[in-house]
Write an enzyme that holds these catalytic residues in place. Sequence first.
Site, short mmCIF file in Angstrom:
data_model
loop_
_atom_site.label_atom_id
_atom_site.label_comp_id
_atom_site.label_asym_id
_atom_site.label_seq_id
_atom_site.Cartn_x
_atom_site.Cartn_y
_atom_site.Cartn_z
N LYS A 192 -2.69 -13.75 6.87
CA LYS A 192 -2.53 -13.02 5.61
C LYS A 192 -3.73 -13.28 4.71
CE LYS A 192 0.98 -12.37 1.96
NZ LYS A 192 2.26 -12.87 1.41
N SER A 214 5.65 -9.23 0.60
CA SER A 214 4.25 -8.88 0.53
C SER A 214 3.48 -9.07 1.83
CB SER A 214 3.58 -9.70 -0.56
OG SER A 214 3.58 -11.08 -0.21
N SER A 241 8.69 -12.95 0.87
CA SER A 241 7.53 -12.22 1.39
C SER A 241 7.20 -12.45 2.86
CB SER A 241 6.29 -12.55 0.56
OG SER A 241 6.30 -11.79 -0.62
#
Lengths: 494, 95
Positions: A88, A163, A187
Amino acid sequence: MTKIFTNQGGFLELYSLTISDIRELLKRKEISVIDVVNAVYRRIDAVEDRIKAFITITKEKSLEMAESAQKNINNDNAYLCGVPLAIKDNICTKGILTTCGSKILYNFIPPYESTVTSRLTENGYVLIGKTNLDEFAMGSSTENSGFHTTKNPWDLERIPGGSSGGSAAAVAADECIAALGSDTGGSIRQPAALSGVVGFKTTYGRVSRYGLIAFASSLDQIGPITKNVRDSAILLNVISGHDELDSTSAPLTVSDYTRVLGQDIKGMKIGVPGEYFIEGMDKEVEKAVRDALKKLESLGAIPVEISLPHTGYAVATYYVLATSEASSNLARYDGVRYGLRIEGKDLMEMYMNTRSQGFGAEVKRRIMIGTYALSSGYYEAYYRKAQQVRTLIKKDFEDAFKEVDVILTPTSPTATFKIGEKTAEPLQMYISDIFTISVNLAGVPAISIPCGFTSNNLPIGLQLIGSHFDEESILKVAYAYEQSTEWHKRKPIL
Amino acid sequence: MKISGKEIEHIATLARLYLQEEEKDLFGSQLSSILDYMDKLNELDTGDIEPTSHVLTLNNVMRADFLVDSIARQEALMNAPSRTEKFYRVPKIIE
């Protein structure tokens, strides 16, 4: 050689395999690291145009890392030797662009490596790229990314969740073998659920946050997004444990998480909180989760009705605390030391120009809420009040875990939604995190695993929550469920 | 609770943000409804409950005071939007 023949007479592409499969084939010298990496890049070439999971793809770096992994292939302690992973883009990778999904960090090249990626590197992983996210990890759909929206591999008109939507979509679309995400209010788990993969958020303090770009420091945790539960345990083995560079990391030893996989779950108590089966939740989601409970019962687990009485206050508590912490953490983006700078006539104007043009709408909105909650005259009413309610929410879980081993809930009240469906009304988007947020507030660990599909063939996620530092019970139950079902084997057609 | 335009401007200044007129209106109404939602917390009597700032019991972490390698100055400055030799460069702040 790029395809592996199965004993059923079919074949599997290397990119569709798991960490444990790949390690096995590499050790047996049936394939080489470069075969795996090439297969993953072929897959990326074929599908990334449609999925848009990545912000940066690091092909040159991948080839370099693949070469050094190949040399180390016989080292049994290198758990991830030659395994292509995606990270990420809010996790710092030295010398590699790390944007946090924000225009304000559009050119940021970290001069240091996060602890988690240092540990992956020590274990021989191959970095494939940095995945898309909602700007500063604030969002549930990747629609708040400063760059683009990632598409759900199961339906390209829908969001992958967020996210960590880029990481979840990359894993679901086989654009990497596994990935890391981060979880502040859901997330990792929510995008894992919505994209049909496995996502694990550990106990707060289990995994070092050093090098994770801070959103809400008392809630943020890094964790794995994988194709199955075993891979989740393998990645946890690598990234968990005390780190002197993070003073909030827990000074506890970590056991081998793969050891509990396959252990009998007979007699384990599974808590079912009434507050998580609410009016208005999607009927197909509810049915899939109730069926999962029956499956666990058939494996010998004992369902126990429990109550987490302060559940209804979690979203409000979270949005006071997370926005307050964010408004403070994001004060550092001022155009002085890194990232975007928009000049002005004086220092103040430079700050204001930089921040106004660098941050997107959702980030500004949260900074505004947090600034308001912390501002003079409101601190007691909002921030302190929310911290007190957090104590009550945490106690709900502590009480529950006196009676049960794990708690079972849906991960999200619905399956994935259409792009644009919830962007107009921020509060509606916030409420989609209703089942994941309490876990961060209490600091307990939780996993999301696939537990079915809607009639539209959209994945449904099951959440299993454990007590502080009891990742093992979660893994044990999750693995037992997974082994008795086929959901995790389904792949989107791309 | 309705948040006035003036209040929005004040918060924006504290947060070092310029807001366009339409952003002020939008954020004003969105913040009002979010804060109304947060008022739900007042249903709970939390009089003598200890606030949780951190979920784990944390103690001060001490270590010996010795020198270790740190990021070299030039490396640390690599991301600076503007610099002169060893320093970050910013607009003049003293008249």
